[in-house]
Structures are given as C-alpha cells and as structure tokens.
Design a protein around this motif. Structure first.
Motif, PDB file in Angstrom:
ATOM      1  N   SER A   1       0.836  -1.203   0.000  1.00  0.00           N
ATOM      2  CA  SER A   1       0.000   0.000   0.000  1.00  0.00           C
ATOM      3  C   SER A   1       0.871   1.254   0.000  1.00  0.00           C
TER       4      SER A   1
ATOM      5  N   ASP B   1       3.879   1.700  -1.038  1.00  0.00           N
ATOM      6  CA  ASP B   1       4.580   1.900  -2.305  1.00  0.00           C
ATOM      7  C   ASP B   1       3.612   2.329  -3.404  1.00  0.00           C
ATOM      8  N   TYR B   2       2.465   1.679  -3.442  1.00  0.00           N
ATOM      9  CA  TYR B   2       1.523   1.964  -4.530  1.00  0.00           C
ATOM     10  C   TYR B   2       0.979   3.386  -4.444  1.00  0.00           C
ATOM     11  N   GLU B   3       0.797   3.874  -3.224  1.00  0.00           N
ATOM     12  CA  GLU B   3       0.267   5.226  -3.052  1.00  0.00           C
ATOM     13  C   GLU B   3       1.115   6.262  -3.787  1.00  0.00           C
ATOM     14  N   THR B   4       2.424   5.984  -3.856  1.00  0.00           N
ATOM     15  CA  THR B   4       3.303   6.977  -4.492  1.00  0.00           C
ATOM     16  C   THR B   4       3.080   7.048  -5.998  1.00  0.00           C
ATOM     17  N   ARG B   5       2.541   5.981  -6.561  1.00  0.00           N
ATOM     18  CA  ARG B   5       2.333   5.958  -8.017  1.00  0.00           C
ATOM     19  C   ARG B   5       0.879   6.180  -8.426  1.00  0.00           C
ATOM     20  N   GLN B   6      -0.008   6.213  -7.441  1.00  0.00           N
ATOM     21  CA  GLN B   6      -1.438   6.200  -7.747  1.00  0.00           C
ATOM     22  C   GLN B   6      -1.899   7.410  -8.570  1.00  0.00           C
TER      23      GLN B   6
END
Lengths: 538, 100
Positions: B72, B74-79
């Motif tokens: 979560s 890590d993904y937030e940074t690319r969302q």
C-alpha cells in the motif's frame, strides 16, 4: 398477520428515517464535489467503512426469507447455500488487491485497463448496459420483498412498501451519492446486526434455549438438523455431496477471478472507495465475515422457529419464520425498533444499488461514449438523473416481478455458470484476450438456454440439477472461448506490460514479466525500476 | 520462516506469505461460520471450531498484514499518475501506454 404499533413503535421508525435522511443532508457538500466523490467517496475511506457497507448491502429484506427457507428445509446443512459469498476469502488477498491497483471505477472500466482495442470497448459497453439493467432488477426484487413484508405486517397494498421506502432512500442517495450510501450503511449495519442478534436470541430463548431446542429436535426425530454435513448421498437427493463440492469450488476458487459472482460488481465499488490496497483487502474480508456470522446466528434462530412450528410445508409461510420470531414474540414498544431494523436492512441494499447502477450509466456509458469532455458538475448531475431513472425503473420491475422471476433467476444463472472460468482466466492468464472473453459471454448465453430450458423441454436431455448444469456449461463454453482466444491475436505486449506493472497480477504472466524486465520497468528481483517510477510520476 | 519486514520491491511479488493467506482465509471463514452456530448450540465441536477459527484468523493477519502495508505504501506513491491515465482513457485522450 396484522401488527399493532403503539406510539413508541412509530417513534423508533420516525427517528430512524430522520437519521438516514440527515446523513444525506450532512454529506451533501462532499458528494457533489466530483464524480469520484459522488461514486467513490473520493477514494479515501478507512477499511471499516466499506466493510460495514459490504455487510449492510448484502443484508437485504429478502435475505432473512431466503436463509429461513434453506435452513427450515435442510437444517444446518442449508448454511452452505449462504456460503457463495466465500469467494471473498481468497479475493480479499488476490483479485481485490489486483483490482484496487487498476483504479478502475467499475468492472466495465477494468476491461479497457486489462484488454485493448475494439474488443475491450465492446466488453465495456456490454457490461455497463448489463449492470445498469441488473441493478434495476435487484432494486425491483428487493423492493417488492419490502412490499410483501409490509403487506404481511400491516395489510398494506404491496406497492406501498415498494414505493414509499425506496423514495425515502433516494433522498439521501440523490443528495450525497456514495458518501450518503456508505455513511448510512455504517449506521444501518450496526442497527441491523444488533437487531438480528436481539431477535434471534429472543427467539432462541422462547423456544427453550439451546438445550431446549436440541431436546425438541430429538423428540421430533430431527436431531440431524444441527449437522452441517448431513448430505443426501454422493449424487442423489436434494443435497448431494457433488453439489457441495461444486458450490465450494465456485465460491472459494472464484476468489482468484473478478465477477465470478454477482456480488463482485457491488464489492468492486467498495474496493475502489478504500484509501489503500490494504484497506480494500480488509474491507472485503471483514465485511463478508460479518455476513457469515450473521448467517450462523440466523440459522440457530430458524431452527428455534422450526421446533416451535414444525411441519410447515408452504414455502411462503415458513420463509417468514424469522420475521415471525420478532413480531410474534418481542414486547410492545420493541416492534417499532424491529421494523426500523428491517428498514435499515432494506435501505442499505436499495441505496447501494441505486448508486452503483448510476455509476455504470454515468462513468461507462455517458462519460465514455456520449460526452467525454463533461465537467465534474455535469457528471454529478448525470449521476443524479441516472439514480432517478433507476428508481422509477425499479418500480415497474418490482410490480412485474411475479411474471419475471423465473426469467431473471435464469439471467443470474447465466452470469454464474459458463463465464465462471473466463472470469478467473482474465485475471491469471496473460494470453486470454478480449475476444476470448467476449465469446465466452455470447457462447454462455446460447448454451445456457439450450442446457437449462430447450434441450430438456424437447426431451433430448433429462432435467439436470443446477450443479450438473454448471459443469456442462463450463465445458461447452471452453470449447468456444479457448479456440477463439488462440485464433485471435494476444493483446498488444506494450498494453499488457503497462497493465502488469500497474496491477501485478497473479498467475501465468511470464512473457509479460520478461518484457517488463527487458524494458527496465521491473528489475529481475521484482522492483519497479526507479526510472520507470519517476517517468510515471507527475 | 514467515517474513514480517518487507521492502516495496519484495512485497510486490507473490510469495509464500500470500499463499498461506490464500489457504488459511477460506478455512477461517468455514471454521468461524460453523463454529459460531454450533457454539450457540453449546456443542463441543462448535467450541473447537470457533477456537481454531479465531487462532487461524490471528495468524492470517499476522502473516499478511506487513506485506499489505508495504504494498500500500509503495503503490500510493504511483497512484496519482495512474489515475491521470485512467481519466485520459475515459475521455479518449492519447496516453503513452509504453510508459508504465
């Protein structure tokens, strides 16, 4: 039966309705900010809010009737009928995670993220139209169940229960969109769960408590009714092991896919409204578990009803068993509280399907195919208009439901059988393409008519049990979509690489993985390359 | 044996911790559902099933939670960039799909 309400009863009902409408007014400003707010609450919810919505939405007015029916008829073994929601067990940690990373508003939109070109657009259009129709149908179905409950309790004409409470619900859905839905669901979930526990415990107490129920079951020679594994043989009877294994497979392995049950489409909205991947996973897992525990409590209460009223043969009579425990035995002043809880159960389902159907109409049909440049304000307006259309349509459906039920159960069955495996393959197998998936829907439509209705009607095959139909439809469908998949081109590799890096799907994706590694988007050990991360950042 | 500290790159891979969750999760559902019902009937089998179900639920979350947290975060940074692409797609605008 006609229930007599005293002032305190009506007070409970009035207060509850004010609370629900109040939540709509309270979140009006948040709901109208954007399309993402009106349909996904801005994608910022902690896990327990969508979890309570999962639970509340899947506790509908007809749920206690349906569960009462299967438990009264089959005993505790009937609880397996309710286990179709078990798909969430694996999904929470597999397909929920993958879907949340796609960020698609709907399952229809996911098609253009996973697939590409004309095939993906055909899938998106078809699925959006189908879901708009299905949500209208569910609204009619649940609405007419409320009409029947009100007719049963108060002797009202059926249309009153259908129309009045759906209209009240529409006030907060129109005002605040998904914000209103999820906030009301939270309150409704708590009220419904509490009342289910109170009424069930009351019913169990009236029947003599757990030991009293067991003693009466023994007297009736029905002690086997508390055995959840009381099957009728491997292949024969109403409840064969072959059915059980098929059901368990559909439910549990279905969690690897998306859309393997009708509930997925509702959960997809909750998944995307969660603020992180972790929140999405927990919302699905805990919301479903709460529903399963609710079923356990109901099952015991219904066995309490069974020992008090054994031998009822009329389905429509014993299906009302759990409601009777409440209305026949709760003290005056509590009846209104019980009815308010029934309203909570009802409104949570109606509100979810109103907003979900409007999402498909707005995002996938209006915005994508009609007015791609629509402003956020316009999209919220279209969301509200779609909500109103769904509401009106559901009234017509509800009133026609008696004639349509068998057709529409058939339509639901279509969704579950022949496309069960393709719904998994689209997630776990890189080579499965849009044409393969589209052909599986079309093939299933034809084969299900043949296997379920036409061939048995003309005597070419015998009447089959539903689990047998499932296996036949699965094999027949594969004979179509597998050749179509291999005879058409795979999705373009750059599209698949993009999808893979974003969603990181499970299963057979090796060629795509190698290409992503070759291009430097993923390091061999799995890390998204820093340069790819930077390139995709603002 | 069970890994509880993850970097984002490691958490993105499907590992044995995911498979443990995949196996335990349906078991938890089955045991808790049947265990709850049979416990209300004061059956010993119900107590056992419910007890095992609760223990397995704790283990399930103990195993998978650190990984989900890492994914979560890590993904937030690319969302945000993915969301912009999604909006472009719904509006039929060109996106450079070769650039994940």
């Amino acid at each position: 039966m006609n229930v007599e309400f005293v002032f305190l009863d009506w007070l409970w009902v009035g207060l509850f309705l004010l609370l629900m409408i109040g939540s709509g007014v309270l979140f009006y400003r948040l709901g109208k900010r954007s399309e993402a707010d009106f349909f996904l609450a801005g994608r910022g919810l902690p896990w327990w809010l969508p979890a309570s919505s999962v639970y509340a939405t899947h506790t509908a007015t007809d749920t206690p009737m349906w569960i009462t029916g299967v438990i009264y008829k089959n005993g505790m073994a009937g609880i397996w009928y309710t286990f179709f929601c078990g798909w969430a067990a694996i999904s929470a940690f597999v397909s929920t995670r993958i879907f949340r990373r796609s960020l698609a508003y709907t399952q229809a939109e996911w098609n253009v993220v996973r697939f590409s070109g004309l095939g993906s657009e055909l899938l998106r259009g078809w699925m959006a139209g189908w879901q708009f129709f299905m949500n209208m149908f569910v609204l009619g179905w649940v609405g007419i169940a409320m009409g029947k409950v009100c007719a049963f309790l108060f002797g009202w004409p059926i249309w009153i229960g259908l129309v009045v409470f759906s209209l009240i619900c529409a006030i907060y859905v129109l005002a605040a969109g998904y914000w209103g839905v999820v906030m009301a669901d939270f309150q409704q979930g708590i009220i419904a769960f509490l009342v289910i526990i109170i009424v069930s415990a009351w019913g169990i107490h009236v029947a003599g408590g757990p030991t009293g129920i067991l003693a009466k079951l023994a007297e009736l020679g029905e002690l086997d009714r508390i055995n959840p594994f009381a099957f009728t043989g491997w292949w024969s009877g109403d409840f064969p092991i072959a059915w059980f294994i098929t059901m368990l497979m559909i439910a549990i392995l279905g969690g690897f896919g998306m859309g393997t049950t009708i509930d997925w489409y509702v959960e997809a909205q909750r998944i995307q409204s969660a603020r992180t991947v972790r929140d999405a996973s927990y919302s699905i897992w805990w919301g479903t578990l709460l529903g399963l525990i609710r079923n356990s409590v109901w099952a015991v209460a219904i066995l309490a009803f069974f020992v008090m009223f054994p031998g009822i043969t009329e389905v429509s009579e014993y299906e009302m068993g759990w409601f009777r425990l409440g209305f026949d035995y709760l003290p005056a002043g509590m009846l209104g509280f019980f009815f308010a809880a029934i309203l909570a159960i009802h409104l949570s389902t109606i509100s979810s399907h109103l907003n979900l159907g409007a999402l498909y109409a707005t995002r996938d049909l209006y915005q994508h195919y009609w007015n791609p440049k629509a402003s956020e304000e316009k999209l919220v307006l279209v969301g509200r208009v779609s909500t109103a259309i769904l509401l009106l349509g559901s009234f017509f459906y509800g009133l026609m439901m008696e004639d349509l039920t068998s057709w529409l159960i058939f339509a639901l069955w279509i969704m579950a059988a022949g496309i069960w495996l393709p719904n998994i393959l689209q997630v776990i197998w890189w080579r499965f393409n849009a044409w393969g998936y589209l052909s599986s829907w079309i093939a299933n439509l034809g084969f299900s008519w043949l296997v379920v209705w036409i061939l048995p009607a003309v005597g070419l095959i015998p009447e089959l049990q539903d689990y047998q139909q499932f296996w036949i439809l699965m094999v027949l469908g594969a004979l179509v979509y597998l050749p179509v998949t291999f005879l058409t081109r795979p999705e373009p590799m750059d599209h698949l690489v993009h999808y893979y890096v974003m969603s990181r799907p499970i299963g057979w994706w090796k060629p795509v993985r190698y290409e992503a590694e070759r291009l430097g988007y993923i390091l061999p050990s799995g890390k998204v390359a820093p340069e790819a991360e930077l390139a995709s950042r603002p | 044996m069970i890994r509880r500290v993850w970097t984002a790159r490691e958490a993105d891979e499907w590992t044995k911790e995911d498979w443990i969750a995949i196996v335990l999760s349906p078991l938890c559902y089955i045991l808790l559902t049947l265990g709850a019902a049979l416990t209300i009937f004061l059956q010993m089998s119900g107590y056992i099933m419910l007890g095992i179900g609760i223990v397995l639920t704790v283990i399930l979350h103990w195993v998978i939670d650190p990984k989900l947290r890492a994914i979560s975060a890590d993904y937030e940074t690319r969302q945000q960039s993915y969301l912009r692409e999604l909006e472009a797609k719904v509006r039929w605008q060109d996106t450079d799909s070769k650039q994940p």
